[in-house]
Design a protein around this motif. Structure first.
Motif, PDB file in Angstrom:
ATOM      1  N   ALA A  29      30.024 -13.519  23.057  1.00 21.34           N
ATOM      2  CA  ALA A  29      31.006 -13.854  21.810  1.00 21.34           C
ATOM      3  C   ALA A  29      29.843 -14.505  20.632  1.00 21.34           C
ATOM      4  O   ALA A  29      30.334 -14.560  19.400  1.00 21.34           O
ATOM      5  N   GLY A  82      30.064 -13.818  16.644  1.00 22.79           N
ATOM      6  CA  GLY A  82      31.499 -13.849  16.058  1.00 22.79           C
ATOM      7  C   GLY A  82      32.110 -12.773  15.644  1.00 22.79           C
ATOM      8  O   GLY A  82      33.025 -12.556  14.650  1.00 22.79           O
ATOM      9  N   ARG A 113      34.152  -9.080  15.220  1.00 19.93           N
ATOM     10  CA  ARG A 113      35.553  -8.769  15.585  1.00 19.93           C
ATOM     11  C   ARG A 113      35.521  -7.994  17.019  1.00 19.93           C
ATOM     12  O   ARG A 113      35.972  -8.314  17.767  1.00 19.93           O
ATOM     13  N   GLN A 173      32.961  -8.097  19.343  1.00 18.80           N
ATOM     14  CA  GLN A 173      32.237  -8.990  20.170  1.00 18.80           C
ATOM     15  C   GLN A 173      33.725  -9.854  20.738  1.00 18.80           C
ATOM     16  O   GLN A 173      33.725 -10.094  21.850  1.00 18.80           O
ATOM     17  N   MET A 174      34.557 -10.354  19.745  1.00 17.12           N
ATOM     18  CA  MET A 174      35.512 -11.437  20.171  1.00 17.12           C
ATOM     19  C   MET A 174      36.491 -10.583  21.005  1.00 17.12           C
ATOM     20  O   MET A 174      37.150 -11.056  21.983  1.00 17.12           O
ATOM     21  N   GLU A 175      36.864  -9.342  20.727  1.00 23.84           N
ATOM     22  CA  GLU A 175      37.872  -8.561  21.434  1.00 23.84           C
ATOM     23  C   GLU A 175      37.154  -8.344  22.842  1.00 23.84           C
ATOM     24  O   GLU A 175      38.040  -8.514  24.066  1.00 23.84           O
TER      25      GLU A 175
END
Length: 277
Positions: free
Chosen positions: A148, A151, A153, A155-157
């Protein structure tokens, strides 16, 4: 205490702590990260040389005897995997010094990398299942933050899929550990190899069920077909340095534990061996 067994766990832990202190000075933090990785690589090769020279090396933490205390053990297989970890850690630490951007380094790339290396070495060297579980959780926390870091998108998914499926894996693992302890009264792997063989004569289906739970758990962590759902959506999202450590080491801990458990503890579960093949 056998220092060679403890160093591959202690060196990354100390390196992570010291590099956190130097968080505001990225050049210093980078130098600490590379130096710690080099020290880990050196200690891992000394351990491998000792195992090749003297045979299996064991140690009981704090003097508690097996199977009650924490056992560290290195045979040729484990020592070789620790040496690969040291080599991979050094290569990634050097490459990250130019590949990882300043923002990710400021948010703790090097401390997280060394916490991950500590968890990997711990998983390879532990001689009991509960400490293997703890090592997996250390790896999960560090790898989730590495995924993560930044930050973005995608990566977060990818990180959310990764951590969700790995928490499912950890739940299966913990359930299997609890059932094994209830059946055998021990979690020491060497002790389990004796106890499970006798228990399987009276409770074969229960032992097979526990083996199945652990097969699914380690299969998810190894990214093994058809349990690799998290892998395609996660590997491409972090920096190359993080992806390299994931592909080169993290999933291989799952493969290592599969080999270790199904040749040592569940050696008689022929049906699961066929499934693995």
């Amino acid at each position: 205490m056998n220092t060679l067994l403890v160093l591959p766990i202690l060196i990354p832990l100390v390196t992570a702590a010291v590099s956190l202190v130097a968080a505001r000075r990225q050049g210093v933090q980078c130098a600490i990260g590379i130096s710690g990785a080099a020290a880990l690589a050196a200690s891992s090769f000394f351990l491998l040389a000792a195992v090749l020279r003297d045979g299996i090396v064991t140690d009981q933490m704090a003097g508690w005897p097996a199977p009650f205390g924490i056992t560290l053990v290195a045979d040729v297989f484990a020592a070789l995997m620790v040496a690969v970890t040291g080599l991979m850690g050094l290569a990634v630490a050097v490459y990250a010094s130019v590949e990882v951007d300043a923002g990710r380094r400021a948010f703790g790339f090097y401390p997280l990398l060394h916490v991950l290396l500590m968890g990997v070495c711990w998983a390879f060297l532990t001689g009991d299942l509960f400490n293997l579980y703890v090592a997996f959780e250390v790896m999960l926390i560090a790898s989730f933050v590495l995924l993560a870091l930044g930050g973005e998108r995608p990566q977060m998914e990818g990180a959310l899929k990764y951590v969700t499926l790995n928490l499912v894996s950890s739940t299966f693992f913990l359930a299997g550990v609890g059932l094994l302890y209830g059946l055998t009264g021990t979690l020491n792997m060497a002790h389990l190899s004796e106890r499970v063989a006798s228990v399987s004569a009276t409770h074969p289906h229960l032992v097979a069920s526990v083996g199945g739970l652990l097969l699914v758990s380690f299969g998810i962590k190894a990214g093994m077909f058809p349990l690799y759902f998290w892998l395609p959506s996660s590997y491409h999202t972090p920096p190359v340095s993080a992806s390299a450590i994931f592909a080169g080491l993290l999933t291989k801990v799952g493969v290592y534990t599969l080999i270790r458990m199904f040749t040592l503890v569940f050696a008689d579960l022929v049906s699961l061996h066929g499934l693995l093949l």
